[in-house]
Design a protein around this motif. Structure first.
Motif, short mmCIF file in Angstrom:
data_model
loop_
_atom_site.label_atom_id
_atom_site.label_comp_id
_atom_site.label_asym_id
_atom_site.label_seq_id
_atom_site.Cartn_x
_atom_site.Cartn_y
_atom_site.Cartn_z
N ARG A 27 26.40 -56.10 -15.25
CA ARG A 27 26.21 -54.47 -15.89
C ARG A 27 25.45 -54.93 -17.19
O ARG A 27 24.98 -53.75 -17.17
N LEU A 28 26.27 -56.32 -17.56
CA LEU A 28 24.98 -56.03 -18.70
C LEU A 28 23.49 -56.58 -18.29
O LEU A 28 22.75 -55.79 -19.43
N LEU A 29 22.96 -56.66 -17.76
CA LEU A 29 21.96 -57.01 -17.22
C LEU A 29 21.31 -55.64 -16.65
O LEU A 29 20.12 -55.28 -16.78
N ALA A 30 21.70 -54.84 -16.35
CA ALA A 30 21.75 -53.20 -16.05
C ALA A 30 21.57 -52.90 -17.82
O ALA A 30 20.53 -51.56 -17.03
N GLN A 31 22.02 -53.46 -18.66
CA GLN A 31 21.30 -52.49 -19.81
C GLN A 31 20.14 -52.53 -19.74
O GLN A 31 19.32 -51.75 -20.89
N PHE A 32 18.70 -53.51 -19.23
CA PHE A 32 17.77 -53.47 -19.56
C PHE A 32 16.97 -52.77 -18.76
O PHE A 32 15.70 -52.89 -19.44
N LYS A 33 17.30 -52.02 -17.89
CA LYS A 33 16.68 -50.61 -17.34
C LYS A 33 15.72 -50.18 -17.98
O LYS A 33 14.31 -49.97 -17.62
N PRO A 34 16.19 -49.69 -18.95
CA PRO A 34 15.00 -48.61 -19.58
C PRO A 34 14.32 -49.85 -20.20
O PRO A 34 12.73 -49.28 -21.03
N GLU A 35 13.95 -51.36 -20.84
CA GLU A 35 13.10 -51.42 -21.19
C GLU A 35 12.22 -52.63 -20.02
O GLU A 35 11.81 -53.61 -19.78
N LYS A 36 12.43 -51.97 -18.51
CA LYS A 36 11.95 -52.82 -17.41
C LYS A 36 10.67 -52.72 -18.06
O LYS A 36 9.89 -53.96 -17.20
N THR A 37 9.21 -51.84 -18.36
CA THR A 37 8.21 -52.46 -18.20
C THR A 37 7.95 -53.38 -19.14
O THR A 37 7.05 -54.34 -19.40
N THR A 38 9.08 -53.14 -20.90
CA THR A 38 8.61 -54.00 -21.46
C THR A 38 9.06 -56.37 -20.30
O THR A 38 8.64 -56.94 -21.30
N MET A 39 10.50 -55.66 -19.93
CA MET A 39 10.88 -57.18 -19.07
C MET A 39 9.29 -57.71 -18.27
O MET A 39 9.74 -58.59 -18.59
N PHE A 40 8.85 -57.03 -17.73
CA PHE A 40 7.97 -57.21 -16.73
C PHE A 40 6.63 -57.60 -16.94
O PHE A 40 6.69 -59.36 -16.63
N ALA A 41 6.48 -57.38 -19.20
CA ALA A 41 5.01 -57.78 -19.40
C ALA A 41 5.53 -59.52 -19.76
O ALA A 41 4.93 -60.17 -19.94
#
Length: 642
Positions: A27-41
């Motif tokens: 659930r903590l990792l799911a908090q990063f979903k809105p930042e998926k573009t930044t995370m992919f980069a």
């Protein structure tokens, strides 16, 4: 909100559950979903960066081979070939040396090719430089995603706190709730800051190094992997021992914060009743419990790194021994073995880092679970959409067969009916626990009725939006609340729109606060803290009353509003209330009957029911419960307590 002696439970139910590490982690990792573009980069940059850094040892190994080949070739007779030199060695009985040199690409009579070595080293330098720059970009993107995620979590907590019912705070210590909103969210931020980028880098490094090790020598790669199961067993065992200790550490932190918050806000009472020793003893006990939990968590998790270093050194010895044998047999070059030893170190280091981060991750997930428990708490019912509202807000309040209970099996108010005409002042009196404040809380929808309904100008308040309902109600509590800022700002807090200084001063004059405010060093611009330091309890109450005046409410609620003022100020406030009550419906909860003599209706409550109602003179003459209260205060009569 319940204070130290109010209705609360230390800690509260959800904290007693064991930690769901896997579920909370996901659930903590799911908090990063809105930042998926930044995370992919970030991951893309990390992949390229790790790829370049992994190539480094192989390139340096090539430079080592060039240097060693030059040293060997310089000692050989020129004009012969490599095959002839090796054949001559075997003929002389030096087969072992010949086998070793067979893996070296040397030319007899030719020394070190410094140009080639320089080119290889230059390429290695560019490779490491590119890896470093991309790692810097990766760190920047990681920090950006992390800070935005923690920012959103803080927003979620703030929004959640505003949606929680009053009952949630009644059952928990304020310090415990504050600990979740501050300490736990900070711990998550620090944990992610220290682990997220490093964890991704370590995992990518493990994959990249494994590929390179199998490319150089599958046999040596398998030897290096022998220690992996041992590392996994160590990480698992230590992690299981540490996990419950981190849960206990943050639970104890919340309890300690709750104790400190209570003792600080009530430090005057602690000193008056001579409870410093008991308070210090309770603090010492909880501080010791926190020390024990923290020590055990850190000690257990701290064992991870030395154990992993031992495994790393064991891996190094195995690779060095087997690698030396492969060089001796000519199966590998010295440069390849040198590169492989570096890879074995690179392979062991991220494993050690990942294992060492287990304590941080467990601590962060423990805090995340506490925050998710807060976010999952039952909320007050949603406002109806669209909400109803009276065509004209006049202040007609009706309780129609209202029932309420805090606990399912303990009824407090049963079948209460009451009609309050617009502009009338209703005083509510009765013993402690009779349900006086509860009645007002139901009107404000801090709690929902369990039976019947309450209407405002004919509209069921359950069908109104809470903001719409409360915008027409002004409230002054027995416990004053001020925030850090100027006195003018504190008074203006009650206004729904921007107000002028003249309007603020007019409200202060109506509350008889203007006189003492002007005696302060900076007048209305005098800055006070959230404890109201610099002004007396009665003056703080006058400021909150002025705040209620400025809100210009249709309904006015005064819950023991004059309990902290002197007799002279009380008289002034009563006159001001009389002016303010004109055209407004007023509910006054009071123990001092002198403040409610002129009320249009006095309600006497006992055990959640209205046992008497009427005007002051009528109730005194009736010889009932009100008369007994009146005589107890003004005639010094003995009150019979049944």
């Amino acid at each position: 909100m319940a204070g130290p002696g109010g209705r609360m439970m230390a800690g509260g139910g959800p904290d007693q559950r064991s930690m769901d590490f896997k579920g909370s982690g996901k659930r903590l990792l799911a908090q990063f979903k809105p930042e998926k573009t930044t995370m992919f980069a970030m991951i893309a940059c990390a992949v390229v960066s790790v790829g370049l850094s992994v190539l480094g040892p192989k390139i340096l190994g090539r430079a080592t081979d060039l240097v060693f080949a030059g040293i060997v070739g310089r000692q050989m007779r020129p004009g012969t070939s490599k095959a002839q030199v090796l054949e001559g060695m075997r003929a002389r009985g030096d087969s072992g040396v010949a086998d070793m040199l067979s893996g070296i690409d040397f030319t007899p009579g030719k020394g070190i090719d410094f140009g080639a070595v320089g080119s290889v080293l230059g390429f290695a330098l560019c490779t490491f430089l590119g890896a470093g720059l991309l790692m810097a970009v990766t760190t920047r993107l990681s920090n950006r995603a992390l800070n935005r995620t923690v920012y959103r979590m803080r927003e979620d907590i703030q929004a959640k706190l505003s949606r929680l019912p009053l009952s949630y705070f009644d059952k928990r210590q304020r310090g415990e709730v504050l600990s979740r909103a501050t300490n736990d969210i900070d711990n998550i931020g620090q944990t992610l800051q220290q682990t997220m980028g490093q964890l991704i880098n370590s995992l990518l490094t493990i994959i990249g190094v494994l590929v390179m090790m199998f490319w150089i020598s599958p046999l040596l790669a398998l030897v290096a992997l022998i220690t992996v199961p041992l590392s996994f067993v160590i990480a698992t065992r230590v992690g299981k021992r540490s996990q419950p200790q981190f849960v206990q550490q943050w639970k104890t932190t919340g309890k300690l914060n709750a104790h400190i918050e209570e003792m600080y806000t009530g430090h005057t009472l602690v000193k008056v009743f001579g409870r410093q020793e008991e308070s210090a003893k309770a603090f010492a006990e909880q501080n010791d419990a926190l020390y024990e939990a923290g020590f055990k968590a850190q000690f257990n998790s701290g064992m991870m790194q030395p154990l992993m270093f031992f495994v790393s050194n064991l891996n190094y010895v195995l690779v060095a021994v087997v690698g030396g044998l492969r060089v001796a047999s000519g199966s590998l070059s010295i440069g390849d073995v040198q590169a492989f030893i570096q890879y074995s170190r690179q392979f062991s280091m991220p494993l050690t880092q990942v294992a060492s981060m287990a304590n941080l991750v467990q601590s962060g997930v423990a805090s995340a679970e506490r925050i998710f428990e807060l976010l999952d708490a039952d909320e007050q019912g949603a406002d109806p959409v669209p909400g109803e509202k009276p065509d004209l807000l006049r202040g007609l309040v009706e309780f129609e067969h209202v029932s309420f209970r805090y606990e399912e099996d303990k009824p407090l108010i049963e079948d209460l009916s009451l009609a309050v005409e617009p502009g009338h002042t209703v005083a509510i009196v009765g013993p402690t626990g009779a349900g006086k404040t509860t009645l007002v809380n139901l009107l404000l929808r801090f709690y929902e009725v369990t039976g019947g309904r309450i209407t405002l100008d004919g509209v069921d308040i359950a069908k109104m939006a809470r903001d719409e309902l409360r915008s027409g109600i002004g409230m002054v509590l027995q416990d004053t609340w001020l925030f850090g800022g100027s006195i003018a700002d504190n008074i203006a807090y009650g206004a729904a729109k921007d107000v002028t200084r003249a309007e603020i001063e007019e409200a202060a004059r109506a509350a008889h606060a203007d006189r003492f405010i002007r005696t302060l060093p900076e007048g209305y611009d005098t800055v006070i803290d959230d404890e109201g330091s610099g002004v007396s309890a009665g003056e703080k109450q006058l400021i909150t009353i002025a705040r209620a005046f400025l809100s210009d409410p249709v309904i006015l609620v005064l819950d023991e509003a004059t309990s902290s003022v002197d007799t002279r100020t009380e008289v002034l406030i009563q006159k001001a209330m009389a002016r303010l009550a004109h055209g407004r419906t007023s509910f006054v909860i009071a123990h001092r009957l002198s403040t409610i003599r002129d009320a249009d209706t006095i309600l006497v409550m006992e055990n959640g029911a209205i046992v008497e109602q009427g005007r002051h003179d009528v109730l005194v003459a009736s010889g009932g419960a009100y008369q007994r209260l009146y005589e107890a205060q003004f005639a010094q009569a003995v009150v019979e307590v049944e």
